[in-house]
Design a protein around this motif. Structure first.
Motif, PDB file in Angstrom:
ATOM      1  N   LEU A  15       0.836  -1.197   0.000  1.00 19.47           N
ATOM      2  CA  LEU A  15       0.000   0.000   0.000  1.00 19.47           C
ATOM      3  C   LEU A  15       0.876   1.255   0.000  1.00 19.47           C
ATOM      4  O   LEU A  15       0.677   2.178  -0.795  1.00 19.47           O
ATOM      5  CB  LEU A  15      -0.900  -0.020   1.244  1.00 19.47           C
ATOM      6  CG  LEU A  15      -1.940   1.070   1.364  1.00 19.47           C
ATOM      7  CD1 LEU A  15      -3.032   0.866   0.326  1.00 19.47           C
ATOM      8  CD2 LEU A  15      -2.562   1.081   2.759  1.00 19.47           C
ATOM      9  N   VAL A  16       1.877   1.261   0.893  1.00 20.82           N
ATOM     10  CA  VAL A  16       2.770   2.421   0.977  1.00 20.82           C
ATOM     11  C   VAL A  16       3.539   2.590  -0.328  1.00 20.82           C
ATOM     12  O   VAL A  16       3.658   3.701  -0.867  1.00 20.82           O
ATOM     13  CB  VAL A  16       3.753   2.261   2.162  1.00 20.82           C
ATOM     14  CG1 VAL A  16       4.785   3.379   2.152  1.00 20.82           C
ATOM     15  CG2 VAL A  16       2.998   2.263   3.471  1.00 20.82           C
ATOM     16  N   GLN A  17       4.052   1.474  -0.870  1.00 21.20           N
ATOM     17  CA  GLN A  17       4.822   1.547  -2.118  1.00 21.20           C
ATOM     18  C   GLN A  17       3.962   2.031  -3.275  1.00 21.20           C
ATOM     19  O   GLN A  17       4.411   2.802  -4.126  1.00 21.20           O
ATOM     20  CB  GLN A  17       5.426   0.184  -2.452  1.00 21.20           C
ATOM     21  CG  GLN A  17       6.524  -0.210  -1.485  1.00 21.20           C
ATOM     22  CD  GLN A  17       6.883  -1.685  -1.584  1.00 21.20           C
ATOM     23  OE1 GLN A  17       6.331  -2.406  -2.413  1.00 21.20           O
ATOM     24  NE2 GLN A  17       7.792  -2.126  -0.744  1.00 21.20           N
ATOM     25  N   GLY A  18       2.707   1.561  -3.291  1.00 22.33           N
ATOM     26  CA  GLY A  18       1.788   1.990  -4.343  1.00 22.33           C
ATOM     27  C   GLY A  18       1.545   3.488  -4.278  1.00 22.33           C
ATOM     28  O   GLY A  18       1.626   4.195  -5.281  1.00 22.33           O
ATOM     29  N   VAL A  36      11.705   8.191  -1.747  1.00 24.02           N
ATOM     30  CA  VAL A  36      11.591   9.028  -0.545  1.00 24.02           C
ATOM     31  C   VAL A  36      10.509   8.500   0.403  1.00 24.02           C
ATOM     32  O   VAL A  36      10.751   8.304   1.604  1.00 24.02           O
ATOM     33  CB  VAL A  36      11.292  10.498  -0.943  1.00 24.02           C
ATOM     34  CG1 VAL A  36      11.044  11.335   0.307  1.00 24.02           C
ATOM     35  CG2 VAL A  36      12.454  11.061  -1.743  1.00 24.02           C
ATOM     36  N   ILE A  37       9.322   8.248  -0.139  1.00 22.70           N
ATOM     37  CA  ILE A  37       8.208   7.861   0.741  1.00 22.70           C
ATOM     38  C   ILE A  37       8.444   6.486   1.360  1.00 22.70           C
ATOM     39  O   ILE A  37       8.205   6.283   2.559  1.00 22.70           O
ATOM     40  CB  ILE A  37       6.868   7.924  -0.022  1.00 22.70           C
ATOM     41  CG1 ILE A  37       6.593   9.371  -0.434  1.00 22.70           C
ATOM     42  CG2 ILE A  37       5.724   7.405   0.838  1.00 22.70           C
ATOM     43  CD1 ILE A  37       5.354   9.576  -1.261  1.00 22.70           C
ATOM     44  N   SER A  78      10.269   2.883   5.984  1.00 21.40           N
ATOM     45  CA  SER A  78      11.284   1.982   6.522  1.00 21.40           C
ATOM     46  C   SER A  78      11.854   2.492   7.841  1.00 21.40           C
ATOM     47  O   SER A  78      12.307   1.709   8.677  1.00 21.40           O
ATOM     48  CB  SER A  78      12.428   1.806   5.526  1.00 21.40           C
ATOM     49  OG  SER A  78      12.037   0.942   4.493  1.00 21.40           O
ATOM     50  N   LEU A  79      11.876   3.817   8.036  1.00 20.44           N
ATOM     51  CA  LEU A  79      12.365   4.369   9.300  1.00 20.44           C
ATOM     52  C   LEU A  79      11.582   3.753  10.454  1.00 20.44           C
ATOM     53  O   LEU A  79      12.119   3.484  11.517  1.00 20.44           O
ATOM     54  CB  LEU A  79      12.187   5.890   9.326  1.00 20.44           C
ATOM     55  CG  LEU A  79      13.143   6.709   8.464  1.00 20.44           C
ATOM     56  CD1 LEU A  79      12.798   8.182   8.573  1.00 20.44           C
ATOM     57  CD2 LEU A  79      14.589   6.475   8.871  1.00 20.44           C
ATOM     58  N   PHE A  80      10.283   3.513  10.225  1.00 22.33           N
ATOM     59  CA  PHE A  80       9.459   2.917  11.267  1.00 22.33           C
ATOM     60  C   PHE A  80       9.468   1.401  11.189  1.00 22.33           C
ATOM     61  O   PHE A  80       9.819   0.716  12.134  1.00 22.33           O
ATOM     62  CB  PHE A  80       8.017   3.424  11.144  1.00 22.33           C
ATOM     63  CG  PHE A  80       7.897   4.885  11.411  1.00 22.33           C
ATOM     64  CD1 PHE A  80       7.924   5.358  12.709  1.00 22.33           C
ATOM     65  CD2 PHE A  80       7.783   5.784  10.367  1.00 22.33           C
ATOM     66  CE1 PHE A  80       7.830   6.707  12.964  1.00 22.33           C
ATOM     67  CE2 PHE A  80       7.691   7.135  10.610  1.00 22.33           C
ATOM     68  CZ  PHE A  80       7.711   7.603  11.911  1.00 22.33           C
TER      69      PHE A  80
END
Lengths: 220, 193
Positions: B106-109, B138-139, B144-146
């Protein structure tokens, strides 16, 4: 429990796990999943799968955080290791049963979640093609090898040929579906109406509330 | 020859949905075939603590379904749906991240879609493709930081990881997608009505 309800609960908990830095919470999720698996009677192969699959990504994060972390990185290393397990064990509750529950899951999506039938039936059609897709990729690569070309993943030809197959198959499947009476946007009747039991709602709400209560003491 | 619906229509046509689902499944499988390569690479890097590089190096490949769906269907939301389909395939095949695969999908999309969205869904060629590669890097890195605990890494490693991911997306999600688009246009297999 209705698979879509189960899926919803699992996704919410998985999303929360992403932001919770707690080994304890992860271990509780794993333990609760393990108890549920005991009730579900898994085969030993599935147990093995659950235990071994997360080893690599889990240890990968663990070593990196141990070597290159800053701040509270030792704690974070253990969080990541347990988190990978928690994701897979939690998700397994849904995916391991999916073969039996796939039809009812998709029917619930259509009838109760009111997802457009176009998406639901496209998904049904394409999922049935998965073994053929796997075979087709092998065919594409072997066919290229016979001409002395090896198609690596960085070569556009590989994707081009895959897309050509996708175009051909999607067209055939669309024609097939329409010729079998599938009409876009039409009102459908259902031979088997899916109902979600009140008990399912109660279980889902209790599970979610219980998980939130777990977070309250701020022990993580 | 496949006819793709005109992007100005808001309704999702069956043939478009099927095309995007098939593309997602093909991409999912191509990278599934490579699973062992990734595992060997990750296993080799693990004792040195460099396993995240294996992930970031191949991320652009995992994310290819999104820009490909966008350039083929040319409709808002195509990238997001394509990536969700691909993530679902990966989850069903038994990906190592379980349900988190879908969240990442979902995030990658959204990340890939954002690149076409900032150009107001007007450019489906190299500008749109590279813009989607940049937003994609970037997004997903913020995610990934989380999710991957990247927030706890030394700044040096973080910069190196981000550069790796950026290069991976520029190659797989940028250069490669542009090359594929050229091949498709040369072959003339798509017509829009």
């Amino acid at each position: 429990m209705n698979p879509l309800m189960k899926f919803g609960v699992i996704m919410i908990i998985a999303l929360e796990l992403t932001f919770i830095k707690s080994v304890t919470i992860n271990l509780i999720v794993i333990a609760v999943s393990a108890v549920l698996y005991l009730i579900l009677h898994l085969r030993w192969r599935q147990w093995l799968w659950l235990c071994l699959l997360p080893v690599l990504p889990g240890l990968g994060s663990w070593f990196s955080l141990m070597y290159f972390g800053t701040g509270d990185h030792v704690h974070m290393a253990w969080v990541m290791l347990s988190r990978v397990y928690a994701y897979l064990w939690l998700g397994g509750l849904f995916t391991l049963k999916l073969n039996d529950e796939r039809d009812i899951f998709l029917a619930t999506l259509e009838q109760r979640a009111h997802l457009s039938p176009t998406f639901v039936y496209a998904l049904v059609g394409v999922l049935n093609f998965m073994p053929a897709v796997n075979q087709q990729i092998k065919t594409i690569r072997v066919a290229a090898q016979m001409r002395g070309m090896t198609l690596h993943i960085w070569e556009p030809q590989l994707y081009f040929k895959a897309i050509l197959s996708a175009i051909r198959w999607s067209q055939s499947l669309a024609e097939g579906m329409v010729s079998h009476g599938f009409t876009e946007g039409a009102q459908r009747t259902h031979l088997e109406a899916v109902t979600i039991k009140r008990l399912d709602w109660v279980i889902a709400i209790i599970a979610l509330i219980a998980f939130q209560l777990l977070l309250l003491p701020h022990w993580y | 020859m496949q006819t793709v619906s005109d992007s100005k229509r808001r309704h999702w046509a069956l043939r478009d949905v099927l095309l995007l689902a098939f593309v997602a499944v093909f991409i999912g499988f191509i990278f599934w075939v490579l699973g062992p390569v990734y595992n060997v690479l990750a296993a080799a890097l693990t004792p040195m603590g460099l396993a995240p590089f294996a992930n970031d190096l191949l991320l652009g490949g995992w994310m290819m379904a999104a820009p490909l769906a966008s350039i083929l269907i040319r409709q808002a939301g195509a990238g997001l749906l394509g990536e969700l389909f691909a993530a679902a395939v990966e989850m069903l095949l038994g990906g190592q991240w379980g349900v988190a695969t879908l969240l990442s999908g979902l995030v990658q999309g959204i990340a890939s879609e954002a690149g076409f969205a900032v150009l107001a869904y007007k450019d489906w060629h190299w500008r749109g493709i590279f813009s989607s590669a940049v937003t994609g890097a970037v997004i997903t890195f913020i995610w990934s930081l989380f999710r991957d605990g990247y927030a706890s890494y030394h700044i040096g490693l973080l910069v190196a990881l981000f550069l790796t991911r950026f290069v991976s997306l520029l190659f797989f999600g940028g250069v490669l997608v542009v090359a594929i688009q050229k091949l498709i246009e040369k072959a003339g297999v798509l017509r829009r009505d």
